[in-house]
Design an enzyme around this catalytic site. Sequence first.
Site, PDB file in Angstrom:
ATOM      1  CG  ASP A  33      -1.786   1.117   1.442  1.00  0.00           C
ATOM      2  OD1 ASP A  33      -2.768   0.956   2.160  1.00  0.00           O
ATOM      3  OD2 ASP A  33      -1.527   2.203   0.861  1.00  0.00           O
ATOM      4  CD  GLU A  85      26.688   6.276   6.805  1.00  0.00           C
ATOM      5  OE1 GLU A  85      26.378   5.088   6.981  1.00  0.00           O
ATOM      6  OE2 GLU A  85      25.921   7.222   7.047  1.00  0.00           O
ATOM      7  CB  CYS A 122      24.070   9.377   9.485  1.00  0.00           C
ATOM      8  SG  CYS A 122      23.496   8.019   8.461  1.00  0.00           S
ATOM      9  CB  THR A 165      14.907   4.585   3.949  1.00  0.00           C
ATOM     10  OG1 THR A 165      15.996   3.643   4.082  1.00  0.00           O
ATOM     11  CG2 THR A 165      13.712   4.045   4.709  1.00  0.00           C
ATOM     12  CB  SER A 213      18.665   1.148  12.991  1.00  0.00           C
ATOM     13  OG  SER A 213      19.272   2.366  12.758  1.00  0.00           O
ATOM     14  CG  HIS A 246      20.251  11.059  11.184  1.00  0.00           C
ATOM     15  ND1 HIS A 246      20.630  11.280   9.884  1.00  0.00           N
ATOM     16  CD2 HIS A 246      20.149   9.714  11.325  1.00  0.00           C
ATOM     17  CE1 HIS A 246      20.758  10.112   9.264  1.00  0.00           C
ATOM     18  NE2 HIS A 246      20.474   9.153  10.123  1.00  0.00           N
ATOM     19  CE  LYS A 255       9.168   4.264  14.430  1.00  0.00           C
ATOM     20  NZ  LYS A 255       7.874   3.642  14.565  1.00  0.00           N
ATOM     21  CG  ASN A 330      19.292   8.096   5.192  1.00  0.00           C
ATOM     22  OD1 ASN A 330      19.820   9.169   5.495  1.00  0.00           O
ATOM     23  ND2 ASN A 330      19.504   6.973   5.860  1.00  0.00           N
ATOM     24  CB  SER A 366      24.231   3.141  12.414  1.00  0.00           C
ATOM     25  OG  SER A 366      22.901   3.433  12.089  1.00  0.00           O
TER      26      SER A 366
HETATM   27  N1  COA Z   1      -0.497   3.126   5.955  1.00  0.00           N
HETATM   28  C1  COA Z   1       0.128   3.813   6.939  1.00  0.00           C
HETATM   29  N2  COA Z   1       1.203   3.346   7.616  1.00  0.00           N
HETATM   30  C2  COA Z   1       1.681   2.128   7.278  1.00  0.00           C
HETATM   31  C3  COA Z   1       1.065   1.345   6.273  1.00  0.00           C
HETATM   32  C4  COA Z   1      -0.065   1.911   5.598  1.00  0.00           C
HETATM   33  N3  COA Z   1      -0.682   1.247   4.617  1.00  0.00           N
HETATM   34  N4  COA Z   1       1.759   0.181   6.162  1.00  0.00           N
HETATM   35  C5  COA Z   1       2.763   0.241   7.078  1.00  0.00           C
HETATM   36  N5  COA Z   1       2.703   1.414   7.743  1.00  0.00           N
HETATM   37  C6  COA Z   1       3.618   1.880   8.779  1.00  0.00           C
HETATM   38  C7  COA Z   1       4.011   0.853   9.817  1.00  0.00           C
HETATM   39  O1  COA Z   1       3.071   0.766  10.857  1.00  0.00           O
HETATM   40  C8  COA Z   1       5.349   1.416  10.281  1.00  0.00           C
HETATM   41  O2  COA Z   1       5.144   2.479  11.172  1.00  0.00           O
HETATM   42  P1  COA Z   1       5.506   2.334  12.747  1.00  0.00           P
HETATM   43  O3  COA Z   1       6.949   1.951  12.817  1.00  0.00           O
HETATM   44  O4  COA Z   1       5.226   3.676  13.293  1.00  0.00           O
HETATM   45  O5  COA Z   1       4.599   1.245  13.239  1.00  0.00           O
HETATM   46  C9  COA Z   1       5.947   2.023   9.021  1.00  0.00           C
HETATM   47  O6  COA Z   1       4.842   2.200   8.124  1.00  0.00           O
HETATM   48  C10 COA Z   1       6.968   1.135   8.324  1.00  0.00           C
HETATM   49  O7  COA Z   1       6.413  -0.136   8.104  1.00  0.00           O
HETATM   50  P2  COA Z   1       7.228  -1.453   8.495  1.00  0.00           P
HETATM   51  O8  COA Z   1       6.382  -2.616   8.222  1.00  0.00           O
HETATM   52  O9  COA Z   1       7.831  -1.309   9.866  1.00  0.00           O
HETATM   53  O10 COA Z   1       8.366  -1.353   7.390  1.00  0.00           O
HETATM   54  P3  COA Z   1       9.571  -2.321   7.121  1.00  0.00           P
HETATM   55  O11 COA Z   1       9.617  -3.442   8.104  1.00  0.00           O
HETATM   56  O12 COA Z   1       9.511  -2.678   5.697  1.00  0.00           O
HETATM   57  O13 COA Z   1      10.885  -1.429   7.350  1.00  0.00           O
HETATM   58  C11 COA Z   1      12.412   0.110   8.302  1.00  0.00           C
HETATM   59  C12 COA Z   1      10.942  -0.164   7.955  1.00  0.00           C
HETATM   60  C13 COA Z   1      12.533   1.545   8.806  1.00  0.00           C
HETATM   61  C14 COA Z   1      12.886  -0.835   9.403  1.00  0.00           C
HETATM   62  C15 COA Z   1      13.275  -0.089   7.022  1.00  0.00           C
HETATM   63  O14 COA Z   1      12.835   0.786   6.011  1.00  0.00           O
HETATM   64  C16 COA Z   1      14.756   0.121   7.236  1.00  0.00           C
HETATM   65  O15 COA Z   1      15.472  -0.769   7.678  1.00  0.00           O
HETATM   66  N6  COA Z   1      15.289   1.326   6.864  1.00  0.00           N
HETATM   67  C17 COA Z   1      16.682   1.641   6.997  1.00  0.00           C
HETATM   68  C18 COA Z   1      16.937   2.236   8.338  1.00  0.00           C
HETATM   69  C19 COA Z   1      18.377   2.638   8.428  1.00  0.00           C
HETATM   70  O16 COA Z   1      19.084   2.752   7.458  1.00  0.00           O
HETATM   71  N7  COA Z   1      18.844   2.906   9.646  1.00  0.00           N
HETATM   72  C20 COA Z   1      20.191   3.322   9.821  1.00  0.00           C
HETATM   73  C21 COA Z   1      20.340   4.786   9.804  1.00  0.00           C
HETATM   74  S1  COA Z   1      19.567   5.606  11.140  1.00  0.00           S
END
Ligand code: COA
Length: 447
Positions: A33, A85, A122, A165, A213, A246, A255, A330, A366
């Site tokens: 979605d 990075e 970062c 991202t 993370s 960041h 959050k 990002n 990180s």
């Molecule tokens: N409508 C609204 N929100 C929705 C949705 C929809 N249809 N479907 C999912 N969401 C929300 C989820 O509830 C979640 O929000 P929440 O965390 O507040 O609950 C968010 O969207 C992301 O969904 P999720 O299922 O958790 O995504 P994911 O498991 O595919 O991955 C990350 C999310 C952030 C873990 C992933 O993108 C990632 O690893 N990013 C890289 C992070 C990174 O590089 N970190 C290092 C640097 S700080």
Amino acid sequence: MTDQSVGIDAIEIHTGKLKLDLAETFAPKMGDDPGKYTKGLGLYASSFPDTYEDIVTMGANAAHRLMDRKGLEPEDIGRIDVATESAFDHSKPVSTYIAGCLEQVYEGDFHHANKGERKFACVAGTQSIDDAYNWIRAGRHRGRAALVIATDTALYARDDPGEATQGAGAVAMLIDEDPDLVELSNAQGYGSADETDFLKPQQQFPSVDGKRSVKVYLARMREALVDYESVAGDIHPDDFRLGPFHTPFPGMVRKAAVLAYRHITRDTEIEDDLDDQIGRQPRPEAFDDDAAYMDALGDYTDKLKDTDRYQEWYDRTIDPTLSISREVGNWYTGSVHVARVSGLKALAEDGEDATGQKLLVGSYGSGAQAEIHVETVQENWLDEIDALNVDEQLEARYDLDFDEYEDVHDAHNFDEERGVEEFRTPDEEFVFDGWGRMGERKYQYVE
Ligand code: COA
């Protein structure tokens, strides 16, 4: 200690010239979605580098525009630090490549300039600013300024959750005395620990534990806030006009913001005012065990998030810092610096005079380390923000279809045989121009 004013004199942003639309192009192919990206992560699009762009060209193009706009010559720059990075060499720093590019277009050279490369995920862009600040305040700069360039191609492996991202771009910043944009606080706070949340052990695409993370980001940021308060005194939400943090994706900052707000409103009139509505913040001494305390804290935070008082603060202080990130994804080392620009740009667009206002800047890398410092907006900030052409750059990006996206992603996997044609014709900019005899990357300026 002197009261010498040191800070960011000018900023330029260079975005990768390609765009992946997350809701229209990426989500359908992933079977998701679009709301997961636009509402959940808070992202609409990612920037990608064209086939002739990389961390050097993006950094050099940002630095070139900055130097031209400020009327600078190489002799005015005493150090060049690159934070990244995405480096492709364990020995030769990216700053030497960028200096080499700039020497193609200026008469002078940078032989006198101290160059380096900073690594700590970062947070390295902010650390490079700190290094420049210390160099100037130690009086070693001989009246010259420092060029800090945060440049990254933040690409993840295909089908990794982090793929949503991604982003690519560079931020060039001039650190100088009597800055035109923001002055940096001498006080800083740190939260630093040996963590395994995101790393790149001899590999181009990261190993990421995204969920971990998120937790580490929040824990280290909280430590940094407490450490900052230990030197600068307690923080109150009304002290700051903006809170650039960041931003690996805007949902992360959403959050972090409510936790920060809860922390800085404890024992204030805001906690008192909200007492009727949501009660007082739980205190650990009122609980028999940690788990019960954490549950109560979680409940309070959920209620706090829904109050008008919090929402108004969020809309005024945090939301304006996320607008560019929503469109580019990002940029790793550049991300917090993009957030600062977004926020100030929003104030400029609203016709607000921000001179003298304070920014609470939260950087994170990180591995992991967070840093909190404060910036004071300077008198000439509006000229600096008005000079940016980031909107034009975002508008001019080529909108990739999914097959093109896959090709571009592969082409940036350190693949020497680039089978992909360029999408945008280079114009008055530095471009990647192939490989040299020792495996070095070569660059040229295209008129
Ligand atoms: N409508 C609204 N929100 C929705 C949705 C929809 N249809 N479907 C999912 N969401 C929300 C989820 O509830 C979640 O929000 P929440 O965390 O507040 O609950 C968010 O969207 C992301 O969904 P999720 O299922 O958790 O995504 P994911 O498991 O595919 O991955 C990350 C999310 C952030 C873990 C992933 O993108 C990632 O690893 N990013 C890289 C992070 C990174 O590089 N970190 C290092 C640097 S700080």
